[in-house]
Design a protein around this motif. Structure first.
Motif, mmCIF file in Angstrom:
data_model
loop_
_atom_site.group_PDB
_atom_site.id
_atom_site.type_symbol
_atom_site.label_atom_id
_atom_site.label_comp_id
_atom_site.label_asym_id
_atom_site.label_seq_id
_atom_site.Cartn_x
_atom_site.Cartn_y
_atom_site.Cartn_z
ATOM 1 N N ALA A 108 0.850 -1.188 0.000
ATOM 2 C CA ALA A 108 0.000 0.000 0.000
ATOM 3 C C ALA A 108 0.890 1.245 0.000
ATOM 4 O O ALA A 108 1.852 1.336 0.765
ATOM 5 N N HIS A 109 0.560 2.189 -0.851
ATOM 6 C CA HIS A 109 1.385 3.371 -1.088
ATOM 7 C C HIS A 109 1.152 4.473 -0.050
ATOM 8 O O HIS A 109 0.349 4.341 0.874
ATOM 9 N N GLY A 110 1.837 5.596 -0.238
ATOM 10 C CA GLY A 110 1.723 6.752 0.644
ATOM 11 C C GLY A 110 0.425 7.522 0.451
ATOM 12 O O GLY A 110 -0.386 7.202 -0.428
ATOM 13 N N LEU A 111 0.247 8.558 1.235
ATOM 14 C CA LEU A 111 -1.021 9.284 1.336
ATOM 15 C C LEU A 111 -1.615 9.662 -0.020
ATOM 16 O O LEU A 111 -2.771 9.350 -0.300
ATOM 17 N N THR A 112 -0.865 10.344 -0.866
ATOM 18 C CA THR A 112 -1.411 10.835 -2.143
ATOM 19 C C THR A 112 -0.849 10.073 -3.327
ATOM 20 O O THR A 112 -0.988 10.501 -4.476
ATOM 21 N N ALA A 113 -0.232 8.937 -3.090
ATOM 22 C CA ALA A 113 0.485 8.217 -4.138
ATOM 23 C C ALA A 113 -0.415 7.223 -4.875
ATOM 24 O O ALA A 113 -1.646 7.329 -4.848
ATOM 25 N N ASN A 114 0.190 6.236 -5.533
ATOM 26 C CA ASN A 114 -0.562 5.202 -6.251
ATOM 27 C C ASN A 114 0.270 3.931 -6.311
ATOM 28 O O ASN A 114 1.417 3.910 -5.845
ATOM 29 N N GLY B 49 0.799 4.034 3.840
ATOM 30 C CA GLY B 49 0.593 2.599 3.632
ATOM 31 C C GLY B 49 1.173 1.751 4.749
ATOM 32 O O GLY B 49 0.672 0.661 5.035
ATOM 33 N N ALA B 50 2.234 2.247 5.401
ATOM 34 C CA ALA B 50 2.802 1.526 6.542
ATOM 35 C C ALA B 50 1.853 1.584 7.735
ATOM 36 O O ALA B 50 1.662 0.586 8.442
ATOM 37 N N PHE B 51 1.248 2.742 7.962
ATOM 38 C CA PHE B 51 0.245 2.847 9.029
ATOM 39 C C PHE B 51 -0.920 1.895 8.768
ATOM 40 O O PHE B 51 -1.420 1.234 9.675
ATOM 41 N N LEU B 52 -1.354 1.827 7.523
ATOM 42 C CA LEU B 52 -2.433 0.913 7.155
ATOM 43 C C LEU B 52 -2.021 -0.536 7.416
ATOM 44 O O LEU B 52 -2.833 -1.348 7.895
ATOM 45 N N SER B 53 -0.769 -0.861 7.141
ATOM 46 C CA SER B 53 -0.271 -2.221 7.371
ATOM 47 C C SER B 53 -0.304 -2.566 8.851
ATOM 48 O O SER B 53 -0.710 -3.672 9.247
ATOM 49 N N TRP B 54 0.129 -1.630 9.699
ATOM 50 C CA TRP B 54 0.061 -1.862 11.143
ATOM 51 C C TRP B 54 -1.390 -2.011 11.610
ATOM 52 O O TRP B 54 -1.695 -2.868 12.448
ATOM 53 N N TYR B 55 -2.255 -1.184 11.075
ATOM 54 C CA TYR B 55 -3.678 -1.236 11.441
ATOM 55 C C TYR B 55 -4.264 -2.607 11.092
ATOM 56 O O TYR B 55 -4.962 -3.232 11.915
#
Length: 291
Positions: free
Chosen positions: A43-49, A114-120
């Motif tokens: 999963a990418h960064g906030l505004t990325a793809n 995307g790292a925060f999403l991974s931890w979540y």
């Protein structure tokens, strides 16, 4: 602006497929890089793809695992609903995508947001996530993070006369010290082209503001302590803007200390360039060892 160094990497032999899947009520786009081995969902960064990881692919990441990189809602070619830019809804998108692709369990990784999403996901859906790879994310980023992100966020909502004009502005960003082909494919996926050749960025400033606000509101200390899976953290402490890294090493290590099972690796580059060049090679080596 200082002249960029250009690198050319041949990715023409890499096998990939675009996937379009309806999950959690919206259509999501993902790229399946069809590597061998365990599945790593990125999963990418906030505004990325999803093309944010093209530099890692060019560095050989799919020689070690099957990579599926997803466009999160409102980014890239995924649908952009008016609401739902929370961690909870975005996590449901990912679980829905996994269900449709019949992936019971994956390694989950991401860059920044995307790292925060991974931890979540690891904390709230522990059976579905075997390992976590977190690229340049921590509970506390640099105190001037929003100001430092100005050049990246400033592109949102703008229209440019051509893709070439857009790319020229991108190349003037203070955090870019070199350029390679994989960056072009990432920024190409960042815009949509009108009939007259003009381009506009795909992410909505309103949606991205909501996503940023919601992620900051999560109880990350509690979430991180709930992550029992092995975690690889990669930190790029190179200068981003304002003569400072976006994530100082001491902040990254403070977050690492909250995790039960963590490996910490420093890589070359800054928050953006770590995904390319020497940083990408070092990340791929770290992931290969980790998995």
């Amino acid at each position: 602006a200082e002249a960029l160094i250009f690198y050319h990497i041949n990715t023409s032999q890499i096998d990939m497929q675009d996937l379009f899947v309806t999950a959690n009520g919206i259509q999501l786009h993902a790229i399946d890089w069809r590597g061998n081995g365990p599945v790593l969902l990125l999963a990418h960064g906030l505004t990325a793809n999803a093309h944010a990881f093209d530099g890692l692919i060019a560095a050989g990441l799919n020689n070690h695992c099957r990579i599926i990189a997803v466009d999160l809602r409102g980014r890239g070619q995924s649908e952009a609903p008016d609401m739902g830019y929370t961690m909870a809804e975005t996590a449901k998108d990912i679980i829905g995508l996994m269900d449709k692709l019949q992936l019971d369990n994956v390694m989950m990784g991401g860059h920044s947001y995307g790292a925060f999403l991974s931890w979540y996901l690891a904390a709230y859906y522990p059976r579905r996530i075997s390992k976590v790879i977190a690229l340049d994310a921590a509970m506390k980023m640099h105190p001037n993070t929003m100001q430092m992100l100005g050049p990246a966020l400033g592109r949102l909502g703008k229209v440019f006369g051509s893709f070439e004009a857009y790319l020229q502005q991108v190349k003037n960003a203070p955090y870019l010290q070199f350029w390679e082909d994989a960056m072009t494919s990432y920024y190409k996926a960042d815009v949509q082209t009108a009939a007259d050749g003009s381009v506009a960025t795909r992410p909505s400033a309103q949606h991205m503001t909501e996503a940023a606000t919601k992620v900051l509101a999560e109880p990350w200390a509690d979430i991180l302590k709930a992550v029992t899976q092995p975690v690889l953290m990669c930190n790029a402490p190179g200068i981003y803007t304002m003569e400072a890294p976006l994530l100082p090493e001491e902040n990254a290590r403070e977050t690492a200390a909250l995790l039960q099972d963590v490996q910490f690796v420093k890589v070359d580059g800054n928050h953006q360039t770590m995904l390319y060049g020497a940083g990408a090679t070092q990340i791929v080596d770290a992931i290969a060892s980790f998995i």
